[in-house]
Structure formats: structure tokens, C-alpha cells
Design a protein around this motif. Sequence first.
Motif, short mmCIF file in Angstrom:
data_model
loop_
_atom_site.label_atom_id
_atom_site.label_comp_id
_atom_site.label_asym_id
_atom_site.label_seq_id
_atom_site.Cartn_x
_atom_site.Cartn_y
_atom_site.Cartn_z
N ARG A 42 0.57 2.23 -3.89
CA ARG A 42 0.76 1.94 -2.46
C ARG A 42 0.30 0.53 -2.09
O ARG A 42 0.75 -0.02 -1.08
N SER A 43 -0.55 -0.05 -2.88
CA SER A 43 -0.98 -1.42 -2.59
C SER A 43 0.15 -2.43 -2.80
O SER A 43 0.06 -3.57 -2.32
N ASN A 44 1.21 -2.02 -3.50
CA ASN A 44 2.34 -2.92 -3.75
C ASN A 44 3.40 -2.84 -2.65
O ASN A 44 4.32 -3.68 -2.62
N LEU A 45 3.32 -1.85 -1.78
CA LEU A 45 4.44 -1.58 -0.88
C LEU A 45 4.66 -2.70 0.14
O LEU A 45 5.81 -3.00 0.49
N GLN A 46 3.60 -3.30 0.62
CA GLN A 46 3.76 -4.36 1.63
C GLN A 46 4.56 -5.54 1.07
O GLN A 46 5.46 -6.05 1.72
N ILE A 47 4.22 -5.97 -0.15
CA ILE A 47 4.93 -7.11 -0.74
C ILE A 47 6.38 -6.76 -1.02
O ILE A 47 7.28 -7.58 -0.84
N ILE A 48 6.64 -5.51 -1.42
CA ILE A 48 8.03 -5.10 -1.67
C ILE A 48 8.81 -5.13 -0.36
O ILE A 48 9.96 -5.61 -0.32
N ALA A 49 8.21 -4.62 0.71
CA ALA A 49 8.89 -4.61 2.02
C ALA A 49 9.19 -6.02 2.48
O ALA A 49 10.29 -6.32 2.97
N LYS A 66 8.53 2.33 5.66
CA LYS A 66 8.59 3.79 5.81
C LYS A 66 9.38 4.43 4.66
O LYS A 66 9.01 5.48 4.14
N ILE A 67 10.50 3.78 4.27
CA ILE A 67 11.28 4.28 3.15
C ILE A 67 10.45 4.22 1.86
O ILE A 67 10.42 5.17 1.06
N LEU A 68 9.76 3.09 1.66
CA LEU A 68 8.94 2.93 0.46
C LEU A 68 7.81 3.96 0.43
O LEU A 68 7.48 4.51 -0.64
N ASP A 69 7.23 4.23 1.58
CA ASP A 69 6.15 5.21 1.65
C ASP A 69 6.65 6.60 1.25
O ASP A 69 5.97 7.34 0.55
#
Length: 375
Positions: free
Chosen positions: A339-346, A369-372
Motif C-alpha cells: 500500500r505504500s506504493n499506491l500513491q506513486i502509482i496513482a 480507490k481502484i488501486l486500493d
Amino acid sequence: MDRIIFGTPCVDAVSSEVERANAKRVLVFASSSLNRGTQAVEELRLALGSRHVKTIDKFGSFADCKAATVLAADARADFIVAVGGGTIIDTAKIVALSIQSGFAKRRDEAQLVPDYDADLPLFEIENSPVRIRVVAVPTTLSSTAYSAQTAWLENSPQLTGPSFQIGRMPDVTVIDPEVTLHTPEKLWFGSGMGAIGQGISAILSPEGNPLVDGAALQGIRLTRLGLVELRRNPQDVDARRHCLYGAWLASFGMHTSMKFSIIHAIAGALKNNFGIPHHLSSGPLLPALLDHTLSETRDTQKLIGEQIGTRRMSAATGISRLLQKLGLPRRLSELGIDRSNLQIIARTTMTERYPLGQREKHDASDILKILDLAA
């Protein structure tokens, strides 16, 4: 595209197309495993005889694509047979488009197209413009054998993010399930889920139409049936044929200018930031997309669910169970994404040069939200 050939063995179909074009200098693009580990490419070379100029089996990097372009120009090739998955077929399309455009060749540097969706070449070459015919023989269920979109996904000093050359389809695609018997199981299943994802994206698109919807629904059904049967019997040629037909139909929306779902741009960000190939990222993202859009697309998702055999559960649950049955990752965490990677992916998804992602309808928080849901 002139035609799609099915029901004819690959060697016979390619030989016929070479004769039809009166081609004299034929290049063969093939995966190294297919070229060196099987007889499939050798049988093709023998059938081509003196028309065969060279076989190239090194693909995957920007340098490889540039080298193939230079070689094709030097060899005065007039025909390319691309036997393999999406990268190999995409490379053939890029090479042919570059040479057709007749730019000046540079051996030390490549002139890249700054505008990703322009109908321009990646490389400059010096020979007079020549239209090289391209015959694709897909060994995976990638949509590139049926599409004018050409993706280049690589982080390099020359090119970051995906580049798209719009306007060059293969001239002919040959569907031969026998050639796919050598394809690794995970790659086949993963690309099959990618094909199902193409169909789902087309059906969910607000720019869809009855023709595309009908083709995509049938494509999802055939692909799913073939994948399930191949899980039981990997040598089932009829099941492979069903998958290939399904991928063809599911990609039908790619022939139009409709915008596809944002998950294709997310997949690009996963590839460029973490090296996760599309055939593995499609699976976890599909249920997340379906859950995220359920309130807006409930009736449409019922149709999707019917094609994947999930009348009594949600389409997202059905996709997740299909992934489990095929032994594919169902969560991004299974691919090493936490989950720490999700912000950079978004954030990077919003900068992806991917013309099919509906970025205008999403911001980074929406993508998050989709990534989460997929994590």
C-alpha cells in the motif's frame, strides 16, 4: 488490415501471403524460445526458402527495436513475419512504419516521436520509402495482432512511458492454435485475462455500440471457456482455438476510437515503475474496476457475469474466482506491490502517455480507490 486467416496452418498461410505479395526479402521476427527451442520457426524458414533473409529473436529493449529497424533497412526487407506475443508483433509494426516513412537512418542515435499519438515513426532511416507488409502470427492472446495501436513500454534514457504509433495494423493476422502449444502457461493465461479485460473495457465504455458489445461479449465467453479447459488439458488445440477467436473478438473495440478504462493506464504505470508485465497486472485490476464502477454499470455487469459463468455472484467475484482457478495473482500484493506504493502509482498513472485511458474522468484520488480495491 487485409484479412485474418484461420483454419489454415501457419506455414501454409504465410507462404501463400508471401507469394501473393511477390515478396523477395522476408524477415522473420520470433521469440528466442520459439526460434531456438522448437521446430516451428525452422519449418517456416524452410518454406520461405531463398526469400528468407534473416531471423531476429532478440526483443524487449529500445536498443533491440532500433537494431531491428536498422537491419530491416540494410537488408531491403519487403516483408516481415512476426511470430510471437505482443512485444514481437509491436516491434514489427514499429519497424515497418519507420521504414515506410522514409526518414534518414542514424546508427548512433534514434529520433523519437515526441507526440505519442502521431502517425509517425520511432526511428529515422535513409532508404527510400518502402511499404513492408507485416504478417502477424500471435502466440499469446494480446490484442496487438488485431490493432493499430502499438505500445512501447520501457524506461530508458531515450524513452520513458508508453509510446503509441497509431495507424499501422498488421496486413494479415494468421490464427493457428498449433503454434501456441509452446507458449508458457502463465503467459497464455495472463494474456487471456488481458483479452477478457479488453472486452470488459469495451463493454463498459460510454462510447460503445451494439456491434462492439456483441463481439466483446462473445469474445469474453470464448476466451473464458478456452482458458478453463486448458487448465485441465494444456494440449487441447480446440480450446486454444477458442481462446484465439475470443481474443480477436474481445479486441474489436480497439478498431474504433472509443476510450477504454483507466486500468490500461494503471497497468502502464505498474510496468514502468515496478516492471510488472501486463499479463500479470490485468488480473488484479479487473475485479477492482468492476467493483469501483458497479453502481453505474450494474446491468452491464450482469451481462459480463453471464459470459464468465457467474449468474449468482458479481462479475468481480467471478473474475477473481477465474484468476484463482488459473493460478494467477488476484491482488497487487501478490506481485510485490504494497500500500505504500499506491500513491506513486496513482500519480504516475495521470502522466501515462496512454491514449486509451479515460483520464479526463479521473483524478489521482479516484485512481487510488481502484488501486486500493486491487491491493
